[in-house]
Design a protein around this motif. Structure first.
Motif, PDB file in Angstrom:
ATOM      1  N   MET A   1       0.844  -1.196   0.000  1.00 40.55           N
ATOM      2  CA  MET A   1       0.000   0.000   0.000  1.00 40.55           C
ATOM      3  C   MET A   1       0.886   1.255   0.000  1.00 40.55           C
ATOM      4  N   THR A   2       0.632   2.143  -0.973  1.00 37.00           N
ATOM      5  CA  THR A   2       1.381   3.389  -1.038  1.00 37.00           C
ATOM      6  C   THR A   2       0.954   4.324   0.077  1.00 37.00           C
ATOM      7  N   THR A   3       1.916   4.908   0.753  1.00 36.35           N
ATOM      8  CA  THR A   3       1.637   5.942   1.753  1.00 36.35           C
ATOM      9  C   THR A   3       2.425   7.179   1.377  1.00 36.35           C
ATOM     10  N   VAL A   4       2.180   8.266   2.092  1.00 42.47           N
ATOM     11  CA  VAL A   4       2.900   9.504   1.803  1.00 42.47           C
ATOM     12  C   VAL A   4       4.397   9.297   1.961  1.00 42.47           C
ATOM     13  N   THR A   5       4.797   8.662   3.046  1.00 44.65           N
ATOM     14  CA  THR A   5       6.232   8.586   3.357  1.00 44.65           C
ATOM     15  C   THR A   5       7.001   7.665   2.422  1.00 44.65           C
ATOM     16  N   ASP A   6       6.340   6.687   1.810  1.00 44.75           N
ATOM     17  CA  ASP A   6       7.092   5.825   0.897  1.00 44.75           C
ATOM     18  C   ASP A   6       6.911   6.216  -0.568  1.00 44.75           C
ATOM     19  N   HIS A   7       6.218   7.314  -0.833  1.00 46.45           N
ATOM     20  CA  HIS A   7       6.101   7.797  -2.203  1.00 46.45           C
ATOM     21  C   HIS A   7       7.383   8.545  -2.567  1.00 46.45           C
ATOM     22  N   PRO A   8       7.891   8.406  -3.798  1.00 48.53           N
ATOM     23  CA  PRO A   8       9.139   9.083  -4.186  1.00 48.53           C
ATOM     24  C   PRO A   8       9.124  10.590  -3.970  1.00 48.53           C
ATOM     25  N   ILE A   9       7.957  11.223  -4.083  1.00 49.02           N
ATOM     26  CA  ILE A   9       7.919  12.683  -3.950  1.00 49.02           C
ATOM     27  C   ILE A   9       8.319  13.137  -2.555  1.00 49.02           C
ATOM     28  N   TRP A  13      10.017  16.652  -1.314  1.00 49.63           N
ATOM     29  CA  TRP A  13       9.095  17.518  -0.586  1.00 49.63           C
ATOM     30  C   TRP A  13       8.549  16.709   0.591  1.00 49.63           C
ATOM     31  N   ALA A  14       9.277  16.730   1.682  1.00 52.50           N
ATOM     32  CA  ALA A  14       8.962  15.848   2.806  1.00 52.50           C
ATOM     33  C   ALA A  14       7.764  16.361   3.596  1.00 52.50           C
ATOM     34  N   ALA A  15       6.896  15.441   3.979  1.00 50.13           N
ATOM     35  CA  ALA A  15       5.734  15.783   4.795  1.00 50.13           C
ATOM     36  C   ALA A  15       6.141  15.967   6.249  1.00 50.13           C
ATOM     37  N   ASP A  16       5.608  17.001   6.873  1.00 51.69           N
ATOM     38  CA  ASP A  16       5.774  17.158   8.318  1.00 51.69           C
ATOM     39  C   ASP A  16       4.803  16.257   9.068  1.00 51.69           C
ATOM     40  N   ASP A  17       3.586  16.132   8.522  1.00 49.93           N
ATOM     41  CA  ASP A  17       2.569  15.276   9.116  1.00 49.93           C
ATOM     42  C   ASP A  17       1.974  14.415   8.009  1.00 49.93           C
ATOM     43  N   ALA A  18       2.454  13.205   7.890  1.00 48.42           N
ATOM     44  CA  ALA A  18       2.057  12.323   6.790  1.00 48.42           C
ATOM     45  C   ALA A  18       0.644  11.795   6.937  1.00 48.42           C
ATOM     46  N   THR A  19      -0.048  12.156   8.017  1.00 49.77           N
ATOM     47  CA  THR A  19      -1.428  11.688   8.191  1.00 49.77           C
ATOM     48  C   THR A  19      -2.438  12.604   7.529  1.00 49.77           C
ATOM     49  N   VAL A  20      -2.003  13.782   7.063  1.00 51.35           N
ATOM     50  CA  VAL A  20      -2.935  14.717   6.432  1.00 51.35           C
ATOM     51  C   VAL A  20      -2.663  14.804   4.937  1.00 51.35           C
ATOM     52  N   LEU A  21      -3.624  15.356   4.217  1.00 46.60           N
ATOM     53  CA  LEU A  21      -3.521  15.491   2.771  1.00 46.60           C
ATOM     54  C   LEU A  21      -2.330  16.371   2.407  1.00 46.60           C
ATOM     55  N   ASN A  69       3.702  16.348 -15.617  1.00 50.93           N
ATOM     56  CA  ASN A  69       4.571  17.427 -15.125  1.00 50.93           C
ATOM     57  C   ASN A  69       3.889  18.794 -15.002  1.00 50.93           C
ATOM     58  N   LYS A  70       2.679  18.795 -14.441  1.00 55.17           N
ATOM     59  CA  LYS A  70       1.960  20.040 -14.195  1.00 55.17           C
ATOM     60  C   LYS A  70       1.457  20.052 -12.753  1.00 55.17           C
ATOM     61  N   ILE A  71       1.469  21.248 -12.146  1.00 51.01           N
ATOM     62  CA  ILE A  71       0.816  21.389 -10.841  1.00 51.01           C
ATOM     63  C   ILE A  71      -0.654  21.680 -11.082  1.00 51.01           C
ATOM     64  N   PRO A  72      -1.544  21.383 -10.115  1.00 51.98           N
ATOM     65  CA  PRO A  72      -1.288  20.811  -8.797  1.00 51.98           C
ATOM     66  C   PRO A  72      -1.422  19.291  -8.820  1.00 51.98           C
ATOM     67  N   ALA A  73      -0.991  18.687  -7.708  1.00 47.75           N
ATOM     68  CA  ALA A  73      -1.198  17.259  -7.482  1.00 47.75           C
ATOM     69  C   ALA A  73      -1.357  17.051  -5.978  1.00 47.75           C
ATOM     70  N   ILE A  74      -1.980  15.961  -5.607  1.00 45.27           N
ATOM     71  CA  ILE A  74      -2.185  15.683  -4.182  1.00 45.27           C
ATOM     72  C   ILE A  74      -1.901  14.225  -3.872  1.00 45.27           C
ATOM     73  N   ILE A  75      -1.601  13.985  -2.603  1.00 47.34           N
ATOM     74  CA  ILE A  75      -1.695  12.652  -2.017  1.00 47.34           C
ATOM     75  C   ILE A  75      -2.616  12.769  -0.819  1.00 47.34           C
ATOM     76  N   PRO A  80     -10.948   6.858   0.160  1.00 43.65           N
ATOM     77  CA  PRO A  80     -12.256   6.278   0.482  1.00 43.65           C
ATOM     78  C   PRO A  80     -12.216   4.811   0.880  1.00 43.65           C
ATOM     79  N   ASP A  81     -11.172   4.077   0.458  1.00 41.31           N
ATOM     80  CA  ASP A  81     -11.077   2.664   0.821  1.00 41.31           C
ATOM     81  C   ASP A  81     -10.042   2.433   1.917  1.00 41.31           C
ATOM     82  N   GLY A  82      -9.616   3.535   2.551  1.00 41.87           N
ATOM     83  CA  GLY A  82      -8.654   3.416   3.637  1.00 41.87           C
ATOM     84  C   GLY A  82      -7.207   3.461   3.206  1.00 41.87           C
ATOM     85  N   SER A  83      -6.963   3.517   1.896  1.00 41.47           N
ATOM     86  CA  SER A  83      -5.586   3.607   1.408  1.00 41.47           C
ATOM     87  C   SER A  83      -5.356   4.975   0.784  1.00 41.47           C
ATOM     88  N   ALA A  84      -4.102   5.291   0.506  1.00 44.37           N
ATOM     89  CA  ALA A  84      -3.758   6.597  -0.041  1.00 44.37           C
ATOM     90  C   ALA A  84      -4.259   6.742  -1.476  1.00 44.37           C
TER      91      ALA A  84
END
Length: 234
Positions: A1-9, A13-21, A69-75, A80-84
């Protein structure tokens, strides 16, 4: 399962709080659609500044999230299914956030598709036409001596403004109630000033559009979202 912290981005651009969008963006008309939506809905999020330079948007880390290669993007780590969920394209992100929160997309199926219809109007018409007019007016295209490219986009921009002027007759917002349609469209109307094309398209000739843009810009969430993430100082 992909999460914020194991995504290459996250390595760039490191997340301070990987539990939020996580929002990866720049305050362009397309970029601020998402930051305004997040401010309007109150979802917790972190914003990461991704400049429009090739060094950022064409970096391997960003391309792993958005191959276009365009902004914006989100994680969104809370999909909705409990995964990123990872998303690019501002219109798709607006629809996703509206459905996730149950906000700004109407209260009936008919209202929902009315809002989506006008988001598509912006994505397919207003954004590309206004952006091309800006290119041929303020940026490199202004050096082209042939007047036909700029005139083509000027005429089409005026046609689109006429469509909006008629739609706003007797309405405060595009579909009646404030929605993702407004968050998609109004930032592009505001961009006419940045592109130095207000006079070129005769924006003053559209009183409904001007009053609409003024209402939009007066919203606190819009005022906050218009500079998220903040532009770097010159």
């Amino acid at each position: 399962m992909t999460t914020v912290t194991d995504h290459p981005i996250n390595s760039r651009w490191a997340a301070d709080d990987a539990t939020v969008l996580q929002l990866y963006s720049f305050p362009t008309p397309n970029g601020v659609k998402v930051s305004i939506m997040l401010e309007e809905t109150g979802l917790p999020y972190e914003a990461h500044l991704v400049t429009l330079s090739d060094a950022d948007v064409k970096s391997p880390e960003f391309l792993a999230l958005n191959p276009n290669n365009k902004i914006p993007a989100i994680i969104d780590p809370n999909g909705p299914d409990g995964s990123a969920v990872t998303l690019f394209e501002s219109g798709a992100i607006l629809i996703y956030l509206a459905e996730k929160t149950g906000k700004l997309i109407g209260t009936t199926p008919a209202e929902k598709y009315q809002a989506i219809q006008w988001v598509m109007f912006q994505m397919g018409g207003v954004g590309p036409m206004f952006g091309q007019l800006g290119y041929f007016t303020k940026f490199a295209g202004a050096e082209i001596e042939d007047p036909r490219p700029r005139e083509r986009f000027r005429v089409e921009a005026k046609r689109l403004l006429s469509v909006l002027e008629k739609q706003l007759e007797g309405r405060e917002w595009i579909t009646g109630s404030y929605s993702i349609a407004d968050i998609a469209i109004a930032p592009w109307l505001n961009a006419l000033e940045y592109y130095q094309t207000k006079e070129l398209v005769g924006l003053a000739e559209y009183p409904n559009v001007n009053a609409y843009l003024e209402r939009f810009l007066a919203r606190p969430a819009v005022q906050a979202g218009m500079n998220i993430p903040p532009r770097p100082e010159a």
